[in-house]
Design a protein around this motif. Structure first.
Motif, PDB file in Angstrom:
ATOM      1  N   LEU A   1       0.704  -1.332  -0.009  1.00 22.64           N
ATOM      2  CA  LEU A   1      -0.216  -0.054   0.137  1.00 22.64           C
ATOM      3  C   LEU A   1       0.883   1.262   0.065  1.00 22.64           C
ATOM      4  CD1 LEU A   1      -2.929   1.143   0.247  1.00 22.64           C
ATOM      5  CD2 LEU A   1      -2.393   1.042   2.934  1.00 22.64           C
ATOM      6  N   ALA A   2       1.857   1.122   0.692  1.00 22.11           N
ATOM      7  CA  ALA A   2       2.893   2.287   0.950  1.00 22.11           C
ATOM      8  C   ALA A   2       3.477   2.681  -0.113  1.00 22.11           C
ATOM      9  CB  ALA A   2       3.778   2.285   2.257  1.00 22.11           C
ATOM     10  N   VAL A   3       4.111   1.343  -0.911  1.00 21.69           N
ATOM     11  CA  VAL A   3       5.258   1.834  -2.121  1.00 21.69           C
ATOM     12  C   VAL A   3       4.132   2.161  -3.291  1.00 21.69           C
ATOM     13  CG1 VAL A   3       6.398   0.516  -3.700  1.00 21.69           C
ATOM     14  CG2 VAL A   3       6.688   0.034  -1.393  1.00 21.69           C
ATOM     15  N   THR A   4       3.052   1.746  -3.219  1.00 23.53           N
ATOM     16  CA  THR A   4       2.169   2.076  -4.418  1.00 23.53           C
ATOM     17  C   THR A   4       1.453   3.400  -4.328  1.00 23.53           C
ATOM     18  OG1 THR A   4       1.490  -0.309  -4.551  1.00 23.53           O
ATOM     19  CG2 THR A   4      -0.090   1.284  -5.854  1.00 23.53           C
ATOM     20  N   LEU A   5       0.969   3.934  -3.172  1.00 27.42           N
ATOM     21  CA  LEU A   5       0.316   5.121  -3.015  1.00 27.42           C
ATOM     22  C   LEU A   5       1.217   6.140  -2.414  1.00 27.42           C
ATOM     23  CD1 LEU A   5      -3.324   3.849  -1.898  1.00 27.42           C
ATOM     24  CD2 LEU A   5      -2.629   4.320  -4.251  1.00 27.42           C
TER      25      LEU A   5
ATOM     26  N   GLY B   1       3.099   8.765   0.278  1.00 26.21           N
ATOM     27  CA  GLY B   1       2.565   9.847   1.383  1.00 26.21           C
ATOM     28  C   GLY B   1       2.356   9.073   2.711  1.00 26.21           C
ATOM     29  N   THR B   2       1.065   9.321   3.174  1.00 22.64           N
ATOM     30  CA  THR B   2       0.587   9.170   4.509  1.00 22.64           C
ATOM     31  C   THR B   2       0.709   7.470   4.580  1.00 22.64           C
ATOM     32  OG1 THR B   2      -0.920  11.058   4.412  1.00 22.64           O
ATOM     33  CG2 THR B   2      -1.526   8.856   5.831  1.00 22.64           C
ATOM     34  N   TRP B   3       0.515   6.624   3.604  1.00 19.49           N
ATOM     35  CA  TRP B   3       0.529   5.408   3.573  1.00 19.49           C
ATOM     36  C   TRP B   3       1.569   4.614   4.205  1.00 19.49           C
ATOM     37  CZ3 TRP B   3      -4.224   4.194   4.115  1.00 19.49           C
ATOM     38  CH2 TRP B   3      -5.085   5.214   3.375  1.00 19.49           C
ATOM     39  N   TRP B   4       2.834   5.360   4.228  1.00 20.15           N
ATOM     40  CA  TRP B   4       4.153   5.006   4.730  1.00 20.15           C
ATOM     41  C   TRP B   4       3.922   4.798   6.390  1.00 20.15           C
ATOM     42  CZ3 TRP B   4       7.615   2.488   2.481  1.00 20.15           C
ATOM     43  CH2 TRP B   4       7.936   2.423   1.142  1.00 20.15           C
ATOM     44  N   MET B   5       3.007   5.837   6.870  1.00 25.95           N
ATOM     45  CA  MET B   5       2.537   5.487   8.328  1.00 25.95           C
ATOM     46  C   MET B   5       2.145   4.178   8.664  1.00 25.95           C
ATOM     47  SD  MET B   5       0.846   9.145   9.169  1.00 25.95           S
ATOM     48  CE  MET B   5       0.097   8.374  10.839  1.00 25.95           C
ATOM     49  N   VAL B   6       1.400   3.550   7.788  1.00 22.48           N
ATOM     50  CA  VAL B   6       0.594   2.121   8.026  1.00 22.48           C
ATOM     51  C   VAL B   6       1.614   1.124   7.620  1.00 22.48           C
ATOM     52  CG1 VAL B   6      -0.923   0.589   6.954  1.00 22.48           C
ATOM     53  CG2 VAL B   6      -1.463   3.027   6.844  1.00 22.48           C
ATOM     54  N   ALA B   7       2.786   1.594   6.814  1.00 23.39           N
ATOM     55  CA  ALA B   7       3.825   0.379   6.503  1.00 23.39           C
ATOM     56  C   ALA B   7       4.652   0.356   8.043  1.00 23.39           C
ATOM     57  CB  ALA B   7       4.549   0.596   5.462  1.00 23.39           C
ATOM     58  N   ALA B   8       4.731   1.358   8.261  1.00 23.35           N
ATOM     59  CA  ALA B   8       5.763   1.596   9.644  1.00 23.35           C
ATOM     60  C   ALA B   8       5.084   1.094  10.932  1.00 23.35           C
ATOM     61  CB  ALA B   8       6.282   2.979   9.997  1.00 23.35           C
ATOM     62  N   GLY B   9       3.598   1.445  10.837  1.00 17.92           N
ATOM     63  CA  GLY B   9       2.820   0.676  11.926  1.00 17.92           C
ATOM     64  C   GLY B   9       2.669  -0.708  11.821  1.00 17.92           C
ATOM     65  N   ALA B  10       2.697  -1.344  10.866  1.00 18.64           N
ATOM     66  CA  ALA B  10       2.474  -2.638  10.633  1.00 18.64           C
ATOM     67  C   ALA B  10       4.000  -3.343  10.933  1.00 18.64           C
ATOM     68  CB  ALA B  10       2.252  -3.297   9.141  1.00 18.64           C
ATOM     69  N   LEU B  11       5.076  -2.740  10.619  1.00 16.15           N
ATOM     70  CA  LEU B  11       6.336  -3.479  11.074  1.00 16.15           C
ATOM     71  C   LEU B  11       6.465  -3.181  12.585  1.00 16.15           C
ATOM     72  CD1 LEU B  11       9.055  -4.394  10.319  1.00 16.15           C
ATOM     73  CD2 LEU B  11       9.832  -1.988  10.026  1.00 16.15           C
ATOM     74  N   LEU B  12       5.998  -2.041  12.994  1.00 12.59           N
ATOM     75  CA  LEU B  12       6.238  -2.253  14.437  1.00 12.59           C
ATOM     76  C   LEU B  12       5.359  -3.054  15.335  1.00 12.59           C
ATOM     77  CD1 LEU B  12       6.467   1.697  15.177  1.00 12.59           C
ATOM     78  CD2 LEU B  12       8.152   0.157  15.504  1.00 12.59           C
ATOM     79  N   PHE B  13       4.175  -3.424  14.785  1.00 16.32           N
ATOM     80  CA  PHE B  13       3.350  -4.334  15.220  1.00 16.32           C
ATOM     81  C   PHE B  13       3.940  -5.696  15.240  1.00 16.32           C
ATOM     82  CE2 PHE B  13      -1.730  -4.647  15.700  1.00 16.32           C
ATOM     83  CZ  PHE B  13      -1.441  -5.489  16.666  1.00 16.32           C
ATOM     84  N   ALA B  14       4.608  -6.001  14.114  1.00 10.24           N
ATOM     85  CA  ALA B  14       5.259  -7.413  14.099  1.00 10.24           C
ATOM     86  C   ALA B  14       6.509  -7.358  14.919  1.00 10.24           C
ATOM     87  CB  ALA B  14       5.805  -7.506  12.539  1.00 10.24           C
ATOM     88  N   ILE B  15       7.131  -6.516  15.121  1.00 12.38           N
ATOM     89  CA  ILE B  15       8.342  -6.283  16.198  1.00 12.38           C
ATOM     90  C   ILE B  15       7.755  -6.648  17.717  1.00 12.38           C
ATOM     91  CG2 ILE B  15      10.058  -4.836  17.119  1.00 12.38           C
ATOM     92  CD1 ILE B  15      10.473  -3.717  14.602  1.00 12.38           C
ATOM     93  N   SER B  16       6.614  -6.071  18.034  1.00  7.96           N
ATOM     94  CA  SER B  16       5.851  -5.947  19.399  1.00  7.96           C
ATOM     95  C   SER B  16       5.597  -7.571  19.472  1.00  7.96           C
ATOM     96  CB  SER B  16       4.650  -5.168  19.358  1.00  7.96           C
ATOM     97  OG  SER B  16       4.013  -5.354  20.425  1.00  7.96           O
ATOM     98  N   ASP B  17       4.970  -7.984  18.536  1.00  5.30           N
ATOM     99  CA  ASP B  17       4.452  -9.707  18.751  1.00  5.30           C
ATOM    100  C   ASP B  17       5.791 -10.657  18.726  1.00  5.30           C
ATOM    101  OD1 ASP B  17       1.734  -9.115  19.255  1.00  5.30           O
ATOM    102  OD2 ASP B  17       1.350  -9.254  17.267  1.00  5.30           O
ATOM    103  N   SER B  18       6.637 -10.159  18.022  1.00 11.25           N
ATOM    104  CA  SER B  18       7.774 -10.958  17.921  1.00 11.25           C
ATOM    105  C   SER B  18       8.724 -10.918  19.204  1.00 11.25           C
ATOM    106  CB  SER B  18       8.956 -10.474  17.022  1.00 11.25           C
ATOM    107  OG  SER B  18       8.360 -10.467  15.649  1.00 11.25           O
ATOM    108  N   ILE B  19       8.657  -9.808  19.984  1.00 11.55           N
ATOM    109  CA  ILE B  19       9.206  -9.820  21.282  1.00 11.55           C
ATOM    110  C   ILE B  19       8.715 -10.512  22.351  1.00 11.55           C
ATOM    111  CG2 ILE B  19       9.754  -8.143  23.153  1.00 11.55           C
ATOM    112  CD1 ILE B  19      10.011  -6.004  21.361  1.00 11.55           C
ATOM    113  N   ILE B  20       7.207 -10.604  22.092  1.00 11.01           N
ATOM    114  CA  ILE B  20       6.322 -11.527  23.054  1.00 11.01           C
ATOM    115  C   ILE B  20       6.634 -12.965  22.715  1.00 11.01           C
ATOM    116  CG2 ILE B  20       3.961 -12.445  23.450  1.00 11.01           C
ATOM    117  CD1 ILE B  20       3.065  -9.792  22.839  1.00 11.01           C
ATOM    118  N   GLY B  21       6.887 -13.197  21.298  1.00 10.67           N
ATOM    119  CA  GLY B  21       7.236 -14.700  21.111  1.00 10.67           C
ATOM    120  C   GLY B  21       8.554 -15.208  21.764  1.00 10.67           C
TER     121      GLY B  21
END
Length: 232
Positions: A172-176, A178-198
């Motif tokens: 989404l971020a690469v295609t559109l 702008g703002t959608w890079w916030m989403v890509a960064a947010g999804a990455l941070l979400f993955a990092i958070s759950d990886s720490i739990i794992g």
């Protein structure tokens, strides 16, 4: 309402810092401190409320599906905090959050379709990168599940599913842009958070201030996904 929404990031940062201060005062010198339960619940509730307000003011398929995802995420937080009782809080929490990621995924797909784009090539590349990164790091950090095979394979499957969600966010971020890079960064941070739990809960790896890092990356990750709808 825009002014109210603008106050939420400030409130969330101050609340997190207040929780960190309280935790350090309660357990000075400890490395396994965690935010007090009321702080964690209020932070999660504030993310839910801001997702609701943004959907009211900037109603779109993206904000509607993200709000639904945050509703499930709030239930996931209650499950992980053992306020909602389940036989195993980790498995229960992963199950609820997996459903939340489905709704986030729908939000990303509908946004791409609304803009008349579906970047198959970029998506395929992102899926390969995330899948390899998650599976290889999982095997490296948790080489022997021991008696936790159900948790091990459940956690790995959940991690790969987060990778799918994050791959669509990146596409989404690469295609559109702008703002959608916030989403890509947010999804990455979400993955990092759950990886720490794992790695800490399933792999029993010691990480200094792991509980704090989990909530810092989790709140920042959810915020990136949610606040992007404000600018859409």
């Amino acid at each position: 309402m825009s002014r109210i929404v603008m106050l939420f990031p400030v409130f969330q940062v101050l609340l997190f810092l207040a929780g960190l201060h309280i935790s350090r005062r309660r357990e000075p010198g400890q490395t396994d401190i965690r935010l007090p339960l009321p702080i964690r619940i209020i932070l999660s509730l504030s993310l839910l409320l801001v997702a609701y307000l943004i959907n009211l003011e900037h109603e779109s398929p993206y904000t509607a599906w993200v709000f639904g995802g945050m509703v499930l995420s709030f239930l996931g937080d209650l499950t992980m905090a053992e306020i909602i009782k389940v036989p195993n809080r980790l498995i229960g929490g992963m199950s609820v959050f997996a459903c939340a990621h489905v709704l986030y995924l729908v939000a990303f797909i509908k946004t791409l379709n609304a803009e008349g784009h579906f970047p198959f090539g970029i998506l395929a590349m992102a899926l390969v990168i995330y899948s390899l990164m998650i599976s290889l790091s999982w095997r490296k950090l948790i080489p022997d599940p021991g008696q936790k095979k159900a948790l091990y394979y459940g956690g790995l499957s959940y991690g790969l599913w987060i990778g799918v969600m994050a791959s669509f966010a990146l596409a989404l971020a690469v295609t559109l842009g702008g703002t959608w890079w916030m989403v890509a960064a947010g999804a990455l941070l979400f993955a990092i958070s759950d990886s720490i739990i794992g790695v800490t809960k399933i792999g029993n790896i010691t990480l200094k201030y792991s509980e704090i890092w989990v909530w810092l990356t989790y709140v920042a990750g959810q915020a990136g996904i949610i606040y992007a709808g404000w600018f859409y």
